[in-house]
Design a protein around this motif. Structure first.
Motif, mmCIF file in Angstrom:
data_model
loop_
_atom_site.group_PDB
_atom_site.id
_atom_site.type_symbol
_atom_site.label_atom_id
_atom_site.label_comp_id
_atom_site.label_asym_id
_atom_site.label_seq_id
_atom_site.Cartn_x
_atom_site.Cartn_y
_atom_site.Cartn_z
ATOM 1 N N ASP A 347 6.975 0.158 -6.463
ATOM 2 C CA ASP A 347 8.085 0.612 -7.313
ATOM 3 C C ASP A 347 8.302 2.122 -7.215
ATOM 4 O OD1 ASP A 347 8.187 -2.064 -8.271
ATOM 5 O OD2 ASP A 347 6.702 -1.584 -9.806
ATOM 6 N N VAL A 348 8.102 2.675 -6.029
ATOM 7 C CA VAL A 348 8.174 4.125 -5.848
ATOM 8 C C VAL A 348 9.536 4.683 -6.246
ATOM 9 C CG1 VAL A 348 8.063 5.990 -4.152
ATOM 10 C CG2 VAL A 348 6.386 4.136 -4.083
ATOM 11 N N ALA A 349 10.599 3.953 -5.949
ATOM 12 C CA ALA A 349 11.944 4.454 -6.268
ATOM 13 C C ALA A 349 12.116 4.679 -7.768
ATOM 14 C CB ALA A 349 12.992 3.467 -5.755
ATOM 15 N N GLN A 350 11.512 3.819 -8.588
ATOM 16 C CA GLN A 350 11.621 3.961 -10.040
ATOM 17 C C GLN A 350 10.791 5.116 -10.575
ATOM 18 O OE1 GLN A 350 11.240 0.179 -12.245
ATOM 19 N NE2 GLN A 350 11.371 -0.876 -10.270
ATOM 20 N N LEU A 351 9.803 5.539 -9.809
ATOM 21 C CA LEU A 351 8.863 6.567 -10.266
ATOM 22 C C LEU A 351 9.140 7.942 -9.676
ATOM 23 C CD1 LEU A 351 5.607 4.456 -9.778
ATOM 24 C CD2 LEU A 351 6.804 4.858 -11.922
ATOM 25 N N ALA A 352 10.009 7.993 -8.675
ATOM 26 C CA ALA A 352 10.172 9.224 -7.880
ATOM 27 C C ALA A 352 10.561 10.430 -8.718
ATOM 28 C CB ALA A 352 11.205 8.992 -6.785
ATOM 29 N N ASP A 353 11.355 10.238 -9.774
ATOM 30 C CA ASP A 353 11.794 11.371 -10.583
ATOM 31 C C ASP A 353 10.684 11.951 -11.450
ATOM 32 O OD1 ASP A 353 14.317 11.125 -9.548
ATOM 33 O OD2 ASP A 353 15.126 10.006 -11.248
ATOM 34 N N HIS A 354 9.577 11.230 -11.576
ATOM 35 C CA HIS A 354 8.505 11.656 -12.481
ATOM 36 C C HIS A 354 7.387 12.416 -11.773
ATOM 37 C CE1 HIS A 354 9.979 9.294 -15.968
ATOM 38 N NE2 HIS A 354 10.505 8.555 -15.017
ATOM 39 N N PHE A 355 7.314 12.297 -10.460
ATOM 40 C CA PHE A 355 6.208 12.909 -9.720
ATOM 41 C C PHE A 355 6.739 13.671 -8.509
ATOM 42 C CE2 PHE A 355 4.666 9.028 -11.740
ATOM 43 C CZ PHE A 355 3.555 9.500 -12.435
ATOM 44 N N SER A 356 6.024 14.716 -8.135
ATOM 45 C CA SER A 356 6.380 15.455 -6.921
ATOM 46 C C SER A 356 6.065 14.628 -5.690
ATOM 47 C CB SER A 356 5.610 16.778 -6.877
ATOM 48 O OG SER A 356 5.813 17.525 -8.055
ATOM 49 N N ALA A 357 5.026 13.816 -5.775
ATOM 50 C CA ALA A 357 4.655 12.915 -4.688
ATOM 51 C C ALA A 357 3.822 11.780 -5.260
ATOM 52 C CB ALA A 357 3.868 13.653 -3.605
ATOM 53 N N ILE A 358 3.895 10.617 -4.622
ATOM 54 C CA ILE A 358 3.098 9.453 -5.004
ATOM 55 C C ILE A 358 2.375 8.979 -3.752
ATOM 56 C CG2 ILE A 358 3.132 7.123 -5.951
ATOM 57 C CD1 ILE A 358 5.820 7.866 -7.268
ATOM 58 N N VAL A 359 1.066 8.867 -3.856
ATOM 59 C CA VAL A 359 0.234 8.593 -2.681
ATOM 60 C C VAL A 359 -0.630 7.363 -2.925
ATOM 61 C CG1 VAL A 359 -1.592 9.521 -1.195
ATOM 62 C CG2 VAL A 359 0.169 11.058 -2.126
ATOM 63 N N SER A 360 -0.740 6.500 -1.937
ATOM 64 C CA SER A 360 -1.661 5.364 -1.997
ATOM 65 C C SER A 360 -2.991 5.757 -1.390
ATOM 66 C CB SER A 360 -1.089 4.161 -1.247
ATOM 67 O OG SER A 360 -2.040 3.110 -1.219
ATOM 68 N N ALA A 361 -4.067 5.476 -2.110
ATOM 69 C CA ALA A 361 -5.403 5.806 -1.605
ATOM 70 C C ALA A 361 -5.924 4.745 -0.651
ATOM 71 C CB ALA A 361 -6.376 5.959 -2.769
ATOM 72 N N THR A 362 -5.386 3.532 -0.731
ATOM 73 C CA THR A 362 -5.907 2.424 0.072
ATOM 74 C C THR A 362 -5.212 2.374 1.431
ATOM 75 O OG1 THR A 362 -6.274 1.159 -1.958
ATOM 76 C CG2 THR A 362 -6.283 -0.060 0.120
ATOM 77 N N PRO A 363 -5.972 2.376 2.508
ATOM 78 C CA PRO A 363 -5.353 2.254 3.836
ATOM 79 C C PRO A 363 -4.531 0.977 3.940
ATOM 80 C CG PRO A 363 -7.646 2.919 4.029
ATOM 81 C CD PRO A 363 -7.431 2.571 2.585
ATOM 82 N N ARG A 364 -3.403 1.067 4.596
ATOM 83 C CA ARG A 364 -2.487 -0.078 4.703
ATOM 84 C C ARG A 364 -3.170 -1.285 5.338
ATOM 85 N NH1 ARG A 364 3.383 1.110 7.008
ATOM 86 N NH2 ARG A 364 3.259 2.410 5.126
ATOM 87 N N GLY A 365 -2.992 -2.434 4.712
ATOM 88 C CA GLY A 365 -3.522 -3.675 5.251
ATOM 89 C C GLY A 365 -4.979 -3.935 4.933
ATOM 90 N N MET A 366 -5.624 -3.042 4.191
ATOM 91 C CA MET A 366 -7.054 -3.221 3.903
ATOM 92 C C MET A 366 -7.275 -4.296 2.850
ATOM 93 S SD MET A 366 -9.932 -0.437 2.809
ATOM 94 C CE MET A 366 -10.261 -0.085 4.543
ATOM 95 N N ASP A 367 -8.303 -5.074 3.028
ATOM 96 C CA ASP A 367 -8.715 -6.081 2.066
ATOM 97 C C ASP A 367 -9.105 -5.411 0.742
ATOM 98 O OD1 ASP A 367 -11.552 -7.478 1.037
ATOM 99 O OD2 ASP A 367 -9.911 -8.889 1.400
ATOM 100 N N GLU A 368 -8.736 -6.050 -0.385
ATOM 101 C CA GLU A 368 -8.975 -5.457 -1.702
ATOM 102 C C GLU A 368 -10.463 -5.199 -1.946
ATOM 103 O OE1 GLU A 368 -8.256 -6.395 -6.468
ATOM 104 O OE2 GLU A 368 -7.372 -7.689 -4.933
ATOM 105 N N ARG A 369 -11.309 -6.128 -1.551
ATOM 106 C CA ARG A 369 -12.741 -5.928 -1.793
ATOM 107 C C ARG A 369 -13.271 -4.737 -1.018
ATOM 108 N NH1 ARG A 369 -15.280 -12.103 -1.697
ATOM 109 N NH2 ARG A 369 -14.137 -12.875 -3.523
ATOM 110 N N ALA A 370 -12.813 -4.598 0.204
ATOM 111 C CA ALA A 370 -13.243 -3.455 1.010
ATOM 112 C C ALA A 370 -12.728 -2.154 0.401
ATOM 113 C CB ALA A 370 -12.735 -3.595 2.442
#
Length: 393
Positions: A347-370
């Motif tokens: 939902d980055v588009a809905q949040l964009a006005d509230h933050f200078s940047a939004i970053v995901s810490a989890t590498p793309r495609g990584m299993d949740e447990r890992a």
């Protein structure tokens, strides 16, 4: 470069303090000379008491309470001077129950009342209750009864635990507690009833099926009417006080000629426990505001070059009273850029006005447990990358 780190916990992997430590390592990897200030945060949900204890100190007390399934269990509160801080989830949290143990029709908030009584016995004259993460939907009835309320059936007998017991309630007599005793740090602003209310919005994750939601909605509406009757003429004054505005504007904002405790923003928090606390005279406040004020976050942000916050999930719900949104509000007021890092991001588009940047810490495609196993490392790396990107802007 002065950087203020104010993350919430990354549930299932890192506490708020651990998240702040990982982010600090990331900031220093990108900018070794940075002046880093760590203020672990919370929004009233799980971890609120520990976040405050991490910064303020205080003594942790462990007591026996009634768990959400009615069985005895241990729960904790923190005492700092004469102020006690407790998480409702410590006594009635969803994580305290296995999937097989979850029975939303009998789950009780009695343990929260036990914790409040224990805090008072330990000398607390002010009690901050972090309200969130519950496995219950009893409108706070169990908590009320433990604090001295009488919730009776047609024969004048106390009703049983949970919504199943409340279905037989015909009368509520509230206890008389000291004014200003309880302050509620609420992690959501949902009303009691309706599509965004306690039963429809949060019931399914606690084990409620579609037909259960309909019944729960009816039972909570019934409890609200009994609590309104118990407060009598005080209801209008209470609802207005919770809105934080004058009487005319307060009633207009509730959209009803006959105000009800059910209509107050936050009444649906923790399975309707928010409403019960208002009935006791407590004021519901956004948890992130309570925590931020107690920890002096605004003063820390003043003069900073960058603020970073985060939690396990960043999405549209973040704007409904969650820590990153509250931290962002303070940063914007101070004119300081703010970056949010989430374990997962949507939902980055809905949040964009509230933050200078939004970053995901989890590498793309990584299993949740890992991702959970390596959460500290991924958060450190994401923070370093975000700081470098910010420095290049």
């Amino acid at each position: 470069m002065r950087v203020v780190l104010a993350p919430d916990s990354f549930k299932g992997s890192l506490s708020a303090a651990e998240a702040a430590d990982a982010m600090r390592a990331g900031v220093l990897a990108a900018c070794p000379d940075a002046d880093v200030v760590c203020i672990p945060m919370a929004d009233g949900g799980e971890g609120t008491a520990e976040a405050l204890r991490t910064v303020l100190g205080g003594e942790k007390h462990t007591v026996e309470v009634t768990g959400p399934n009615g069985r005895p269990r241990s729960a904790e509160f923190v005492l700092v001077g004469r102020t006690a801080v407790l998480d409702s989830a410590s006594a009635c949290g969803l994580t305290l129950l296995s999937r097989k143990e979850r029975d939303i029709m009998t789950a009780t908030t009695a343990g929260v009342g036990d914790l409040i009584q224990a805090a008072r016995a330990a000398g607390a004259s002010r009690i901050i209750v972090g309200l969130g993460g519950s496995g219950t939907n009893d409108g706070g009835a169990g908590m009320l009864m433990r604090l001295g309320a009488r919730i009776e059936d047609a024969g004048g007998h106390p009703v049983g635990w949970g919504p199943a017991g409340l279905a037989h309630a015909r009368r509520v007599v509230l206890p008389d507690l000291p004014h200003g005793l309880i302050e509620v740090a609420c992690d959501v602003d949902n009303p009691l009833l309706g599509p965004s209310g306690a039963s429809a919005m949060f019931g399914p994750q606690k084990g409620a099926r579609a037909r259960d939601v309909v019944r729960l909605e009816s039972i909570l509406a019934h409890l609200a009417s009994l609590l309104d009757a118990a407060r009598g003429a005080d209801v209008a004054a209470l609802t207005t006080a919770q809105c934080g505005c004058d009487e005319a504007a307060g009633l207009a904002s509730l959209g009803a000629d006959q105000p009800s405790l059910a209509d107050i923003p936050g009444a649906g928090a923790a399975g309707g426990m928010g409403m019960a606390f208002v009935a006791l005279g407590a004021r519901l406040r956004p948890g992130v505001q309570v925590v931020a004020e107690t920890l002096g976050l605004a003063d820390a942000i003043a003069g900073a070059d960058l603020v970073m916050t985060g939690e396990g999930r960043i999405d549209a719900q973040t704007l409904r009273g969650k820590t990153p949104a509250g931290v962002a509000d303070l940063a914007r007021t101070a004119g300081v850029p703010v970056i949010a890092i989430g374990g997962t991001v949507s939902d980055v588009a809905q949040l964009a006005d509230h933050f200078s940047a939004i970053v995901s810490a989890t590498p793309r495609g990584m299993d949740e447990r890992a991702a959970i196993r390596g959460a500290a490392t991924y958060l450190r790396v994401a923070t370093a990358r975000a700081v470098r990107d910010a420095a290049c802007r």
